[in-house]
Write a protein that holds these residues in place. Structure first.
Motif: not given
Length: 809
Positions: A22-23, A135
């Motif tokens: 996600l990041f 995120s």
């Protein structure tokens, strides 16, 4: 929702991977799946990481896959999605991309499994949902940093004909607009249900940057779809929560409106400065400090507006909302009270349409940039007309691939032959229709059944539940509805990161379907073979890991070969990694074309037929799996022309005219080849062959005229696409043919378009020569043109006389 207990190392490895994805994934251009090799490296890397984590996923769920609950059967049903991409593989329009799409949808299936099994417990559920929200906020922050010049990422902020547009990591404003609806809905919901003032403050603070970014995408599609997405989301909130939702939205919007035009002016100035500093590698070494006067002016505006909005929302939430809730308690208790606000939204949509159609001045209340975009929303706007045309064209392809479709990414190679006019669009701008092209009616029905059943069961279980626990998966629903609704008219699902996020969230939605199965055959399956599905998935995970590793390794070897070539290394050194890449992935057109290009260059230098034959073999192999790839087509055409293989080139161009009927260069090449082959036949005394070629060349003119007439029927305001007309090159070719056939009046009509001195000399000089000769044969003259032309090219006096005197057989 299962209670939190002790979790294994495997559990936290998988959760940690999700957070890393996600990041990290968004900053690889959202893992956009494009038609060229430059996009493949990060995608193969993400597939490899997912494949490695799929093994812990299988191990974790092996003893938890009971098949006695509805949700466990969704872990089986999800594999219908990759299957729908396997079925069209043998008849795929592009084998390479079809294989990639199978792997990608296996990857999405594992993300679905993660959501399905790891969001069941409170800890995993909370970590994943908050990971998604935070995120998304990080992506917004990254875009703001670009907007104020503190970092530079190519095209994160763009200057277009419509003005400044934000694209963030996606490099496409409409995709960013669709994505921004996720933090908007989730942030507002988390404010509404927050019980701690500091949590309220954080999400309220982010509300202004999110809304400001949304407005500055200038996305008409985002503005149009937002009310419908809210219409799908709000019924899941009580009436009192819906009122809170809109109060906070109004506060955030008001704060954003106050600064939108000022922020846009600062961001435009910053972007112009970054473009001036940008080097040939599209990077900026000298970005602005946060304390630079220009940058800090933007930050000050944004921070003041965000802090003010946050403070107001915190105060309203803490002090005013409890009174409001008590005041609305009777209304909220009504049976259908959760539909009151959605009903008002429908009224607002209708009223908005009426006001826009009537040219209302309401838009004057909006920031200038946003107001202009809102005013331009209508069904006659060029992008709408072009989308409708493209949507109709997708059904033409469905007629040829009705049941199982044409395979993954088929539209990008098939669309030219179905296009109503000469547009160039590799994405359908509708996820549903693009999916239909790729998987046919069968695959689309499977997808709609899967997603539709999840939506239905989610709504059914949500409204049947009587506790606050029912809202635990609501953020997953917000993600899915935001992207899927918006992607009905755009292509953000072509970003692997976005698709993975959607499937993760679909699994999260289904994780709450704990109802016991009632069908007897399902109960028997639980007793007899509950270990069979996870065992099969385990095998798939191993296969997925191997294939992902192969693709990743091949990509690495390919780029190693390119790097060696750029360093000027010998062909033998370059071919070592390139042949490794081809050994691992022989149907990758980029790898094959790189090798044929190297062979072609060496053949041109040495004349050694071995290199030419090597290129021939590779082109033949890739043509078998990529019959519609334009780049492969161009390489094959170049290959034939390199040895003057005119008959082979003409046969190829005939296929090109069928598959690319709106590419005017195809007609130019076809005419040239017919002329050359006709002249060759004339010299050999083959009159019938000559007449056949020259007549075929002139028939091309009628085909072009028919296409031009069709373009005249397009609705007013629709962009016809690439130029399609009788070009000066075609004018010269058609004029020469009419001339040698004694049809000098027709010849002069065509050749008159070649006498513009601004044209390329290769067109202007012969065209003007033949034009003046045609006039002389007709007993006419253009003395001014003749004097200018012969003054520039004195030798042309004799050339003109020679043409007039030549008798063509």
């Amino acid at each position: 929702m299962e209670q939190q207990g002790q979790h294994s190392v495997l559990y936290w490895i998988v959760i940690g991977f999700v957070l890393m994805f996600l990041f990290i994934a968004p900053y690889q251009t959202g893992l956009f799946y494009g038609p060229t090799v430059q996009y493949e490296g990060p995608i193969y890397s993400s597939m490899l990481w997912t494949a490695m984590v799929s093994l812990p996923v299988v191990l974790y769920v092996f003893t938890r896959w009971r098949l006695d609950e509805v949700r466990d059967w969704y872990a089986v049903a999800i594999w219908c999605i990759p299957l729908s991409f396997v079925l069209p593989l043998m008849a795929a329009a592009t084998r390479h991309h079809a294989e990639n799409y199978i792997l990608l949808h296996i990857m999405y299936a594992f993300f679905f499994q993660i959501g399905l099994f790891f969001a069941r417990e409170r800890s995993g559920n909370s970590v994943i949902q908050y990971g998604i929200v935070v995120s998304a906020y990080a992506v917004v922050g990254f875009c703001v940093l670009n907007m104020f010049g503190n970092v530079y990422s190519q095209d994160a902020v763009m200057l277009t004909g419509e003005g400044l547009r934000l694209t963030a990591v996606f490099q496409y404003a409409n995709a960013y607009a669709g994505f921004l609806i996720i933090p908007l809905l989730c942030g507002l919901y988390l404010i509404v249900v927050s019980r701690r003032w500091y949590v309220t403050a954080v999400h309220a603070f982010m509300l202004v940057p999110v809304l400001l970014s949304f407005f500055l995408t200038l996305s008409r599609g985002g503005l149009v779809m937002l009310p419908f997405i809210m219409l799908a989301f709000l019924p899941f909130l009580s009436f009192a929560k819906q009122v809170r939702f809109f109060v906070y939205l109004l506060i955030g919007s008001a704060a954003s409106f106050l600064i939108t035009d000022k922020i846009k002016a600062v961001a435009t100035e910053v972007t112009n400065l970054m473009l001036e500093r940008r080097g040939p590698d599209f990077k900026v070494k000298e970005t602005l400090s946060v304390f630079d006067p220009l940058s800090i002016s933007g930050w000050s505006l944004l921070l003041i507006a965000s802090i003010a909005a946050s403070a107001v929302i915190v105060l309203v939430h803490k002090f005013a909302m409890p009174y409001l809730d008590r005041g609305l308690s009777r209304v909220s208790a009504a049976k259908w009270s959760n539909l009151y606000v959605p009903g008002l939204i429908i009224v607002g949509i209708v009223l908005g349409v009426v006001l826009l159609a009537g040219g209302s001045s309401v838009t004057k209340l909006l920031p200038e940039a946003l107001g202009k975009r809102v005013e331009s929303i209508n069904l006659q706007q060029h992008s709408v007309l072009e989308r409708f045309t493209m949507y109709r064209d997708t059904f033409k392809s469905l007629a040829d691939y009705p049941v199982f479709g044409a395979g993954g990414n088929a539209w990008s190679v098939l669309y030219p032959q179905y296009a109503n006019n000469p547009y160039t669009i590799n994405q359908v701008h509708s996820f549903v229709l693009q999916y239909m092209v790729e998987t046919g009616i069968f695959g689309l029905l499977l997808l709609l059944l899967l997603v539709g059943s999840i939506f239905y069961r989610f709504a059914k279980s949500y409204f049947a539940a009587g506790s606050d626990d029912r809202e635990r998966n609501l953020l997953f629903y917000a993600v899915v509805v935001s992207i899927l609704f918006h992607s009905m008219m755009d292509f953000e699902m072509s970003y692997v990161y976005v698709s993975a996020l959607v499937f993760l969230s679909l699994g999260g939605m289904a994780s709450g379907f704990a109802q016991p199965v009632t069908w007897r055959w399902m109960q028997q399956a639980e007793r007899k073979g509950r270990f069979v599905p996870p065992a099969i998935v385990g095998v798939l995970a191993v296969v997925f890991l191997i294939l992902s590793a192969v693709h990743w390794k091949a990509n690495r070897e390919f780029y190693k070969a390119l790097q060696l070539a750029q360093q000027g290394k010998s062909l033998q050194e370059v071919l070592v990694p390139l042949d490794k890449a081809l050994g691992l992935q022989p149907d990758n057109p980029s790898y094959v074309l790189a090798r044929t290009d190297f062979m072609t260059q060496v053949y041109e230098q040495s004349g050694n037929e071995t290199y030419y034959e090597d290129a021939s073999r590779w082109l033949k192999s890739i043509k078998a799996t990529e019959p519609y790839d334009r780049v492969v087509f161009e390489a094959e055409y170049k290959h034939y022309m390199q040895k003057n293989r005119l008959e082979d080139a003409l046969e190829l161009i005939q296929v090109g005219l069928r598959d690319h009927p709106w590419v005017i260069a195809m007609y130019e090449r076809a005419a040239s080849l017919h002329i050359q082959l006709g002249d060759r036949a004339r010299q050999a005394g083959q009159q019938d062959v000559m007449d056949g070629h020259w007549s075929a060349a002139l028939e091309l003119h009628q085909d072009i005229l028919a296409g031009m007439k069709k373009l005249e029927t397009l609705p007013e305001g629709q962009n016809p696409g690439d130029p399609f007309y009788v070009t000066p090159t075609l004018g010269l070719q058609f004029g020469q043919l009419h001339f040698v056939r004694g049809e000098v009046e027709q010849a002069a009509a065509f050749l008159s378009g070649t006498t513009d001195e601004t044209l390329n000399e290769t067109i202007y000089q012969p065209g003007t020569r033949w034009y003046l000769a045609a006039l002389k044969k007709m007993g006419k003259a253009d003395q001014a043109l003749y004097d200018r032309f012969t003054a520039r090219y004195p030798e042309e006096k004799q050339e003109i006389e020679n043409l007039v005197a030549t008798v063509w057989q």
